[in-house]
Design an enzyme around this catalytic site. Structure first.
Site, PDB file in Angstrom:
ATOM      1  N   ASP A   1      -5.526  -8.365 -12.162  1.00  0.00           N
ATOM      2  CA  ASP A   1      -5.310  -7.209 -11.330  1.00  0.00           C
ATOM      3  C   ASP A   1      -4.210  -7.334 -10.709  1.00  0.00           C
ATOM      4  O   ASP A   1      -3.755  -6.376 -10.012  1.00  0.00           O
ATOM      5  CB  ASP A   1      -6.703  -6.804 -10.705  1.00  0.00           C
ATOM      6  CG  ASP A   1      -7.297  -7.560  -9.714  1.00  0.00           C
ATOM      7  OD1 ASP A   1      -7.673  -8.602 -10.325  1.00  0.00           O
ATOM      8  OD2 ASP A   1      -7.230  -7.344  -8.771  1.00  0.00           O
ATOM      9  N   ASN A   2      -3.689  -8.569 -10.295  1.00  0.00           N
ATOM     10  CA  ASN A   2      -2.794  -8.857  -9.525  1.00  0.00           C
ATOM     11  C   ASN A   2      -1.394  -9.291 -10.302  1.00  0.00           C
ATOM     12  O   ASN A   2      -0.404  -9.589  -9.877  1.00  0.00           O
ATOM     13  CB  ASN A   2      -2.863 -10.056  -8.593  1.00  0.00           C
ATOM     14  CG  ASN A   2      -3.825  -9.560  -7.557  1.00  0.00           C
ATOM     15  OD1 ASN A   2      -4.100  -8.358  -7.233  1.00  0.00           O
ATOM     16  ND2 ASN A   2      -4.675 -10.614  -6.976  1.00  0.00           N
TER      17      ASN A   2
ATOM     18  N   ASP B   1     -13.303  -1.098   3.977  1.00  0.00           N
ATOM     19  CA  ASP B   1     -12.864   0.189   4.998  1.00  0.00           C
ATOM     20  C   ASP B   1     -11.624   0.858   4.566  1.00  0.00           C
ATOM     21  O   ASP B   1     -11.462   1.918   5.285  1.00  0.00           O
ATOM     22  CB  ASP B   1     -13.031  -0.437   6.457  1.00  0.00           C
ATOM     23  CG  ASP B   1     -12.095  -1.234   6.722  1.00  0.00           C
ATOM     24  OD1 ASP B   1     -11.195  -1.699   5.859  1.00  0.00           O
ATOM     25  OD2 ASP B   1     -12.188  -2.048   7.825  1.00  0.00           O
TER      26      ASP B   1
ATOM     27  N   ASP C   1       1.196  -7.578  -4.643  1.00  0.00           N
ATOM     28  CA  ASP C   1       0.116  -7.908  -4.137  1.00  0.00           C
ATOM     29  C   ASP C   1      -0.015  -9.144  -3.507  1.00  0.00           C
ATOM     30  O   ASP C   1      -0.535 -10.125  -3.706  1.00  0.00           O
ATOM     31  CB  ASP C   1      -1.149  -7.812  -5.089  1.00  0.00           C
ATOM     32  CG  ASP C   1      -1.187  -6.311  -5.767  1.00  0.00           C
ATOM     33  OD1 ASP C   1      -0.782  -5.359  -5.263  1.00  0.00           O
ATOM     34  OD2 ASP C   1      -1.981  -6.250  -6.507  1.00  0.00           O
TER      35      ASP C   1
ATOM     36  N   ARG D   1      -7.402   0.412  -1.096  1.00  0.00           N
ATOM     37  CA  ARG D   1      -6.902   0.662   0.240  1.00  0.00           C
ATOM     38  C   ARG D   1      -5.462   1.049  -0.062  1.00  0.00           C
ATOM     39  O   ARG D   1      -4.623   0.850   1.129  1.00  0.00           O
ATOM     40  CB  ARG D   1      -7.054  -0.192   1.195  1.00  0.00           C
ATOM     41  CG  ARG D   1      -6.623  -1.666   0.808  1.00  0.00           C
ATOM     42  CD  ARG D   1      -6.831  -2.583   1.593  1.00  0.00           C
ATOM     43  NE  ARG D   1      -6.390  -4.148   1.330  1.00  0.00           N
ATOM     44  CZ  ARG D   1      -6.237  -5.002   2.022  1.00  0.00           C
ATOM     45  NH1 ARG D   1      -6.463  -5.027   3.464  1.00  0.00           N
ATOM     46  NH2 ARG D   1      -5.794  -6.298   1.523  1.00  0.00           N
TER      47      ARG D   1
END
Length: 568
Positions: free
Chosen positions: A338-339, A203, A348, A171
């Site tokens: 991944d952070n 989303d 993040d 996103r």
């Protein structure tokens, strides 16, 4: 006699389980320049370039957004792009980025907050431009900055200890690099700006509550002196976004928001992991060379040991970053690979939390049932993530280099212990070296745990209290020290305490403060977001408005019931 059997309690408990062998020998002092490797990066324009571009007094800021230009060319020309176009979800191979256009938020938009420091000092913009409709459209994703060719980054990661496969910017949209008048290069990214090929079942949106938290904490951490990404602006909309905040079936409709955030690089450990896991060794080597060339300029690309030196740097700086987190009571909440930034900065912001009552088992993330990412486990998690980074580097290392890297990794515990010891000595104002310093710090932390004393205000009030007050143990209007005073051994500890120093913050972004701002923001009242942003920009200075708001007072009872989650 009461015995301290948890030396340094949460600060060193994780490190004490390591088997330290070697301490890195290239960067052990505490100078800021030693630990911020990109300070002398050769990716900066020459002085002549800067002069020609800024042929006016550098105090003059841009008043026209048409003059503000970014570029994606360096990344596009350095790496292959996804051959498939479109924002639809898919498995992506043999590239680092997919072209991807932001999806504008629906409904009327509102600029809820901006960081004056970022706008003026990083982006070279006059604050007046933030009042324009054009600015709102740019920072919400409705319009692209000149030169922008939006990208979504492909990466993977280990989440809660397990390989999660392809993740990526689900996103977020990379807008481009901006070169400012100081010669710095910053990467701009929108978060909450719509679907990408990496959205999985999401989303592509972010809601107000998580966006308020990211905006405020990014800036708060900067002013606390902790390496971090920055936040330029927060835009909110009336677009409905459905969330199950605590994953308990209680679904509700919230409102969408977008944060414009920036850092020197968004590459993280997972950026390398996905390439190693997929057998894309040539691209792995290309990304490593790019990072070294752009951000680790003291490492020569012709050096056969360059990847080992790179790894050594990341190990060193990760240890220092986590020690800094601990020194301000910060728990990241989701320390997945991944952070974790390759530049060892905080990125993040999700279900983070600043510890209130001292508790080494503090877990800010309501979804972390096992406490994997508790504040006391962060050092150990850092080691796990560095192990995964080494695993990602193995395809480009010789057997001898792998052994050297393993030795470097074993030195992580010593680095962490050294730095956490320095930071807590500074928090207590302890000058010079004394063999009892470690015991003194551990003693205090154990008393704080027993009495559930407030972490932030205990240290701050110790730095503010007078010698006479200490001698008489008179802590009127010092509620945190008054709590600590209830411990039976406080007077014993007090006799060991040497000096005090104003190095402790008075204000941190406590969850209840963020929640109060979020509740108002959801009613289109952004006054507390602005107030908190202002207060947290000077966390060490006593401020009348902050005192009136109760930001240094004992937390309200309802704060104990607050929970945060990964839902955003």
């Amino acid at each position: 006699m009461w015995i301290i059997d948890r030396a340094f309690v949460f600060a060193l408990v994780a490190a004490s389980s390591f088997t330290p062998v070697y301490v890195l020998d290239f960067c052990q002092n505490t100078d800021a320049d030693c630990h911020r490797h990109d300070a002398a990066s050769n990716n900066q324009p020459s002085p002549q370039t800067v002069k020609s571009r800024w042929n006016r007094n550098v105090s003059h800021l841009l008043h026209d957004l048409d003059q503000f230009k970014v570029s994606c060319r360096k990344l596009i020309e350095s790496f292959p792009l996804d051959e498939v176009d479109g924002n639809f979800v898919r498995t992506v191979k043999n590239c680092l980025f997919s072209k991807c256009i932001p999806t504008p938020l629906k409904g009327p938009l509102r600029l809820a907050a901006v960081s004056k420091d970022v706008i003026e000092e990083i982006l070279d913009l006059d604050m007046a431009v933030t009042q324009s409709e054009d600015f709102l459209r740019y920072v919400s994703g409705d319009r692209l900055f000149p030169g922008s060719e939006p990208l979504a980054h492909r990466y993977g990661g280990h989440q809660f200890g397990y390989w999660a496969g392809q993740l990526g910017d689900g996103r977020a949209h990379f807008l481009g690099q901006y070169s400012n008048r100081k010669g710095e290069i910053w990467e701009l990214q929108l978060k909450g700006s719509g679907k990408t090929p990496y959205s999985r079942s999401g989303d592509g949106r972010a809601v107000i509550r998580s966006s308020v938290r990211e905006f405020l904490c990014s800036e708060a951490m900067h002013f606390l002196g902790v390496p971090t990404s920055r936040a330029a602006s927060l835009t909110v909309s009336d677009e409905p976004v459905v969330r199950d905040q605590f994953y308990n079936g209680n679904v509700k409709t919230e409102r969408g928001a977008v944060v414009l955030r920036l850092t020197k690089s968004w590459f993280r450990i997972g950026s390398l992991e996905i390439l190693a896991q997929s057998g894309e060794t040539d691209l792995l080597r290309k990304l490593l060379n790019f990072m070294i060339d752009q951000h680790f300029s003291y490492i020569s690309l012709s050096d056969p040991e360059k990847y080992v030196v790179f790894y050594s740097t990341v190990v060193n700086e990760t240890a220092h970053l986590i020690a800094q987190w601990m020194s301000v009571g910060f728990a990241h909440g989701v320390c997945n690979t991944d952070n974790f930034s390759l530049l060892s900065i905080t990125i993040d912001y999700g279900p983070f939390g600043f510890m209130e009552s001292y508790d080494p088992n503090f877990v800010p993330n309501a979804s972390d049932d096992e406490g994997r990412y508790s504040i006391g486990a962060q050092a150990q998690v850092g080691l796990f993530n560095l192990e995964k980074l080494l695993a990602a580097l193995r395809p480009v290392l010789t057997q001898i280099q792998q052994k050297r890297a393993q030795i470097i990794l074993k030195g992580y515990a010593d680095l962490y212990q050294m730095r956490i010891h320095q930071l807590f000595k500074a928090k207590l104002g302890l000058l010079g070296e004394d063999e009892n310093d470690r015991y003194l710090i551990a003693f205090l932390l154990k008393m704080m745990e027993d009495t559930q004393s407030d972490f932030t205000m205990t240290f701050r009030q110790l730095s503010e209290v007078s010698a006479e007050q200490l001698l008489n143990m008179n802590f009127t209007q010092m509620w945190a020290l008054d709590d600590l005073l209830s411990h039976l051994l406080f007077s014993d500890w007090l006799n060991m305490y040497l000096l005090r120093l104003n190095v402790n913050p008075r204000y941190v972004l406590r969850n209840w403060m963020a929640e109060s701002a979020i509740r108002k923001a959801e009613m289109n009242d952004f006054s507390e977001v602005e107030l908190l942003h202002q207060i947290l920009s000077s966390p060490f200075v006593t401020q009348e408005t902050a005192e009136e708001a109760g930001y240094a007072a004992r937390p309200p009872r309802w704060a104990e019931r607050l929970k945060v989650s990964c839902s955003s």
